[in-house]
Design a protein around this motif. Sequence first.
Motif, PDB file in Angstrom:
ATOM      1  N   SER A  54       0.748  -1.352  -0.161  1.00  0.00           N
ATOM      2  CA  SER A  54      -0.142  -0.014  -0.019  1.00  0.00           C
ATOM      3  C   SER A  54       0.918   1.228  -0.076  1.00  0.00           C
ATOM      4  CB  SER A  54      -1.055  -0.035   1.392  1.00  0.00           C
ATOM      5  OG  SER A  54      -1.870  -1.014   1.272  1.00  0.00           O
ATOM      6  N   MET A  55       2.064   1.371   0.803  1.00  0.00           N
ATOM      7  CA  MET A  55       2.798   2.335   0.794  1.00  0.00           C
ATOM      8  C   MET A  55       3.638   2.602  -0.816  1.00  0.00           C
ATOM      9  SD  MET A  55       2.844   3.883   3.580  1.00  0.00           S
ATOM     10  CE  MET A  55       3.995   4.868   3.758  1.00  0.00           C
ATOM     11  N   GLU A  56       3.621   1.417  -1.403  1.00  0.00           N
ATOM     12  CA  GLU A  56       4.213   1.550  -2.770  1.00  0.00           C
ATOM     13  C   GLU A  56       3.184   2.350  -3.647  1.00  0.00           C
ATOM     14  OE1 GLU A  56       6.831  -2.439  -2.973  1.00  0.00           O
ATOM     15  OE2 GLU A  56       4.967  -2.085  -4.322  1.00  0.00           O
ATOM     16  N   VAL A  57       1.875   1.982  -3.368  1.00  0.00           N
ATOM     17  CA  VAL A  57       0.702   2.774  -4.119  1.00  0.00           C
ATOM     18  C   VAL A  57       0.736   4.351  -3.866  1.00  0.00           C
ATOM     19  CG1 VAL A  57      -1.635   2.925  -4.274  1.00  0.00           C
ATOM     20  CG2 VAL A  57      -0.671   0.677  -4.330  1.00  0.00           C
ATOM     21  N   PHE A  58       1.124   4.528  -2.584  1.00  0.00           N
ATOM     22  CA  PHE A  58       1.000   5.913  -2.286  1.00  0.00           C
ATOM     23  C   PHE A  58       2.281   6.698  -2.720  1.00  0.00           C
ATOM     24  CE2 PHE A  58      -1.453   4.573   1.839  1.00  0.00           C
ATOM     25  CZ  PHE A  58      -2.897   4.463   1.070  1.00  0.00           C
ATOM     26  N   ARG A  59       3.318   6.029  -2.755  1.00  0.00           N
ATOM     27  CA  ARG A  59       4.501   6.566  -3.571  1.00  0.00           C
ATOM     28  C   ARG A  59       4.188   7.035  -4.843  1.00  0.00           C
ATOM     29  NH1 ARG A  59      10.288   5.554  -2.592  1.00  0.00           N
ATOM     30  NH2 ARG A  59      11.374   5.638  -4.511  1.00  0.00           N
ATOM     31  N   ARG A  60       3.368   5.952  -5.480  1.00  0.00           N
ATOM     32  CA  ARG A  60       3.463   6.381  -7.060  1.00  0.00           C
ATOM     33  C   ARG A  60       2.123   7.451  -7.111  1.00  0.00           C
ATOM     34  NH1 ARG A  60      -1.007   4.333  -9.728  1.00  0.00           N
ATOM     35  NH2 ARG A  60      -1.068   2.495  -8.410  1.00  0.00           N
ATOM     36  N   LEU A  61       1.517   7.478  -6.236  1.00  0.00           N
ATOM     37  CA  LEU A  61       0.197   8.610  -6.172  1.00  0.00           C
ATOM     38  C   LEU A  61       0.810   9.894  -5.623  1.00  0.00           C
ATOM     39  CD1 LEU A  61      -2.713   6.495  -4.928  1.00  0.00           C
ATOM     40  CD2 LEU A  61      -2.250   7.371  -7.186  1.00  0.00           C
ATOM     41  N   GLY A  62       2.325   9.884  -5.158  1.00  0.00           N
ATOM     42  CA  GLY A  62       2.888  11.159  -4.676  1.00  0.00           C
ATOM     43  C   GLY A  62       2.477  11.615  -3.427  1.00  0.00           C
ATOM     44  N   ILE A  63       1.723  10.834  -2.703  1.00  0.00           N
ATOM     45  CA  ILE A  63       0.998  11.144  -1.216  1.00  0.00           C
ATOM     46  C   ILE A  63       1.992  10.390  -0.097  1.00  0.00           C
ATOM     47  CG2 ILE A  63      -0.966  11.940  -2.317  1.00  0.00           C
ATOM     48  CD1 ILE A  63      -2.015   9.480  -0.994  1.00  0.00           C
ATOM     49  N   VAL A  64       2.969   9.767  -0.360  1.00  0.00           N
ATOM     50  CA  VAL A  64       3.736   8.815   0.453  1.00  0.00           C
ATOM     51  C   VAL A  64       4.235   9.682   1.609  1.00  0.00           C
ATOM     52  CG1 VAL A  64       5.940   8.326  -0.594  1.00  0.00           C
ATOM     53  CG2 VAL A  64       4.885   6.527   0.859  1.00  0.00           C
ATOM     54  N   ARG A  68       3.494   9.087   5.471  1.00  0.00           N
ATOM     55  CA  ARG A  68       4.506   8.552   6.467  1.00  0.00           C
ATOM     56  C   ARG A  68       4.678   9.482   7.663  1.00  0.00           C
ATOM     57  NH1 ARG A  68       7.179   3.734   6.285  1.00  0.00           N
ATOM     58  NH2 ARG A  68       7.263   4.016   3.911  1.00  0.00           N
ATOM     59  N   GLN A  69       4.224  10.684   7.595  1.00  0.00           N
ATOM     60  CA  GLN A  69       4.535  11.758   8.628  1.00  0.00           C
ATOM     61  C   GLN A  69       3.338  11.743   9.552  1.00  0.00           C
ATOM     62  OE1 GLN A  69       5.044  15.393   6.591  1.00  0.00           O
ATOM     63  NE2 GLN A  69       7.353  15.261   6.502  1.00  0.00           N
ATOM     64  N   GLY A  70       2.245  10.951   9.096  1.00  0.00           N
ATOM     65  CA  GLY A  70       1.038  10.895  10.183  1.00  0.00           C
ATOM     66  C   GLY A  70       1.155   9.601  11.197  1.00  0.00           C
ATOM     67  N   GLY A  71       0.670   9.774  12.289  1.00  0.00           N
ATOM     68  CA  GLY A  71       0.665   8.251  13.159  1.00  0.00           C
ATOM     69  C   GLY A  71       1.446   8.842  14.501  1.00  0.00           C
ATOM     70  N   LEU A  72       1.997   7.521  14.761  1.00  0.00           N
ATOM     71  CA  LEU A  72       3.044   7.998  16.079  1.00  0.00           C
ATOM     72  C   LEU A  72       4.150   8.801  16.024  1.00  0.00           C
ATOM     73  CD1 LEU A  72       3.312   4.024  16.881  1.00  0.00           C
ATOM     74  CD2 LEU A  72       1.838   5.573  17.944  1.00  0.00           C
ATOM     75  N   PRO A  73       4.445   9.501  17.039  1.00  0.00           N
ATOM     76  CA  PRO A  73       5.774  10.164  17.043  1.00  0.00           C
ATOM     77  C   PRO A  73       6.873   9.579  16.160  1.00  0.00           C
ATOM     78  CG  PRO A  73       4.634  10.167  19.344  1.00  0.00           C
ATOM     79  CD  PRO A  73       4.126   9.204  18.343  1.00  0.00           C
ATOM     80  N   ALA A  74       7.805  10.346  15.544  1.00  0.00           N
ATOM     81  CA  ALA A  74       8.557   9.607  14.598  1.00  0.00           C
ATOM     82  C   ALA A  74       9.772   8.616  15.509  1.00  0.00           C
ATOM     83  CB  ALA A  74       9.562  10.815  14.079  1.00  0.00           C
ATOM     84  N   TYR A 126      -6.091   8.478  11.886  1.00  0.00           N
ATOM     85  CA  TYR A 126      -5.083   9.652  11.217  1.00  0.00           C
ATOM     86  C   TYR A 126      -5.010   9.478   9.813  1.00  0.00           C
ATOM     87  CZ  TYR A 126      -4.077  10.060  16.346  1.00  0.00           C
ATOM     88  OH  TYR A 126      -4.113  10.277  17.602  1.00  0.00           O
ATOM     89  N   LEU A 127      -4.964   8.095   9.358  1.00  0.00           N
ATOM     90  CA  LEU A 127      -4.774   7.971   8.061  1.00  0.00           C
ATOM     91  C   LEU A 127      -5.768   8.448   7.112  1.00  0.00           C
ATOM     92  CD1 LEU A 127      -3.321   6.405   5.803  1.00  0.00           C
ATOM     93  CD2 LEU A 127      -4.671   4.590   6.311  1.00  0.00           C
ATOM     94  N   GLU A 128      -7.163   8.362   7.365  1.00  0.00           N
ATOM     95  CA  GLU A 128      -8.297   8.432   6.589  1.00  0.00           C
ATOM     96  C   GLU A 128      -8.326  10.052   6.132  1.00  0.00           C
ATOM     97  OE1 GLU A 128     -12.275   7.491   6.637  1.00  0.00           O
ATOM     98  OE2 GLU A 128     -11.805   5.299   6.953  1.00  0.00           O
ATOM     99  N   PRO A 129      -8.221  11.054   7.300  1.00  0.00           N
ATOM    100  CA  PRO A 129      -8.088  12.469   6.978  1.00  0.00           C
ATOM    101  C   PRO A 129      -6.947  12.897   6.077  1.00  0.00           C
ATOM    102  CG  PRO A 129      -8.685  11.925   9.429  1.00  0.00           C
ATOM    103  CD  PRO A 129      -8.028  10.557   8.791  1.00  0.00           C
ATOM    104  N   ILE A 130      -5.752  12.290   6.124  1.00  0.00           N
ATOM    105  CA  ILE A 130      -4.571  12.336   5.145  1.00  0.00           C
ATOM    106  C   ILE A 130      -5.234  12.370   3.634  1.00  0.00           C
ATOM    107  CG2 ILE A 130      -2.332  11.809   4.639  1.00  0.00           C
ATOM    108  CD1 ILE A 130      -1.953  11.311   7.508  1.00  0.00           C
ATOM    109  N   LEU A 131      -5.747  11.145   3.637  1.00  0.00           N
ATOM    110  CA  LEU A 131      -6.111  10.691   2.198  1.00  0.00           C
ATOM    111  C   LEU A 131      -7.437  11.410   1.650  1.00  0.00           C
ATOM    112  CD1 LEU A 131      -6.172   6.507   2.602  1.00  0.00           C
ATOM    113  CD2 LEU A 131      -4.532   8.238   1.841  1.00  0.00           C
ATOM    114  N   PHE A 132      -8.107  11.630   2.528  1.00  0.00           N
ATOM    115  CA  PHE A 132      -9.076  12.571   2.371  1.00  0.00           C
ATOM    116  C   PHE A 132      -8.965  13.956   1.672  1.00  0.00           C
ATOM    117  CE2 PHE A 132     -12.536  15.838   2.796  1.00  0.00           C
ATOM    118  CZ  PHE A 132     -13.797  15.194   2.577  1.00  0.00           C
TER     119      PHE A 132
END
Length: 566
Positions: A54-64, A68-74, A126-132
């Motif tokens: 799925s992260m490969e898909v987001f990479r292709r779509l230019g939103i990875v 990647r910056q969302g979710g738990l602290p780095a 956290y993921l859905e609002p980013i994708l939205f």
Amino acid sequence: MKTLQTQVLIVGAGPVGLTAAMDLASRGIDVVVAEIRRAGEPPNVKCNHVSARSMEVFRRLGIVREVRQGGLPADFPNDCAYRTAVVGRELTRIPIPCRADRYTATGGPDTDWPTPEPPHRINQIYLEPILFACAEAQANIRILNRVQVDHFHQDESGVTARARDLDSDQDITITAGYLIGCDGGRSTVRRLIGSRLSGTDVVQRVQSTYIHAPALKDLISQKPAWMTMSLNPRRCGTTVSIDGRDNWLIHNHLAPEEVEFDSVDRDWALRTILGVDDRFQYEIISKEDWVGRRLVADRFRDRRAFICGDAAHLWIPYAGYGMNAGIADAVDLCWMLAGVLQGWTSPALLDAYEAERQPITEQVSHFAMNHALAVMSQRRSVPAEVEIDGPVGDAVRERVGQAAYDLNVQQYCCAGLNFGYYYDRSPAISYDGETPPPYGMGHFTASTVPGARAPHVWLSDGRSLLDALGPAYTLVRFDQAVDAAPLVEAAKRHAVPLTLVDIDRDQAGYGFPESLLLLRPDSHIAWRGMVAPSEPNRLFDRLRGAASQPASREHDVRQAANVHVA
């Protein structure tokens, strides 16, 4: 009455629907998405894991980067810990790199992934609002919030959906060339196409409680962990750190004999899983009782209407592959739909979607269920000595911890489910008689057999081979002395977009045995050969769904005169 027109209507704006919309929009297709929730409204806490594919898909779509910056602290450890309780003794730990180290970490079971994009731990809230936000920003996508699709009919020219604005009660008519149902386990689209779920109706019952408990992190003496499994003879459960600070999701796994959700006191179970007493303070944010199942739809399509994700399959979320399988569905379908709408494939190509995805989801559903049953058996067999002091307790803890590690490392470091699956009965792949290597949840062997995912290699310019894939087919040539013109010219005659990529075989880092690989935009291999086929027109007719002869593995083998078979 309001009327809208689009090329593709998507019902449902969860991760699968939003990814499908962005995939289609990236190919120049106009999309309308109908969603009953308000704009950017997050779901209940659900999936906690985005797979490497799925992260490969987001990479292709230019939103990875945004994902990647969302979710738990780095710097928050993504480890999976096994303890007698969340604040109890640690039995073992599966190390998983934190976000800051995800690209650079080496060693351990969850590094050295054969991909430019390793997996990412992020809860769906956290993921859905980013994708939205990413989807809403695209010109080719219109998202209709608080709109419910109640019915649709279709004919040879398209689909007409009847929808309703839930706030104004206004009727809306949406006409589209095609419709995709990404509307979840209670899918209206699935019901309207006459599809039925079948399989195992109950694998496990689970009480889930999402809590705000700022004091919990200070009670944990061990290194933090993204997920902690509590193993003790009284109550086993799973605790997920949602924000790395104050909010936690606790799954209380009910025993087979606990057939009612109120069979177990929620507060007692929660405190036992955490290992805290009655003085511990927490606030319930939300709670949900759910049943883990293993169900797959008997059909994924009715003419111009398709289903993806939970609308097509439901299984207990081991290996984190429910949402991710849905994203794989969307990616498989959308490039084919784009080809049909843009005229470079035949509508018959769409037959490949169900032929490819239904067997894979059936197979993965069994992986998930069988693993769940094994974990349930392990939970039931936790000995009382796991909590006692002294040498006897130490020996039991070591044994229980090792068994938990051995059983579960494959589901949290599941390279096989990411990269091992292949399409072995597709009408849109030219087979050559070789079967791809077998794979399991945690293991696989890279392969160039048609139907498999192309091996990941880094190119001399720093890109991944996956980054070099074009919007349609990509011809990868490992020997520039081989004449690619027959394939290039055949693609041009059929108006099929074809990208030619030359790679130095010796520098690729993988022993590609053939000279030519023809890759689909979803990175699966469509054909391979030492030289161009003697009838390239026939090959492209096959790959774009226009072949006059029925597809079969036996026919492919007879036609594979110039194909390398390892």
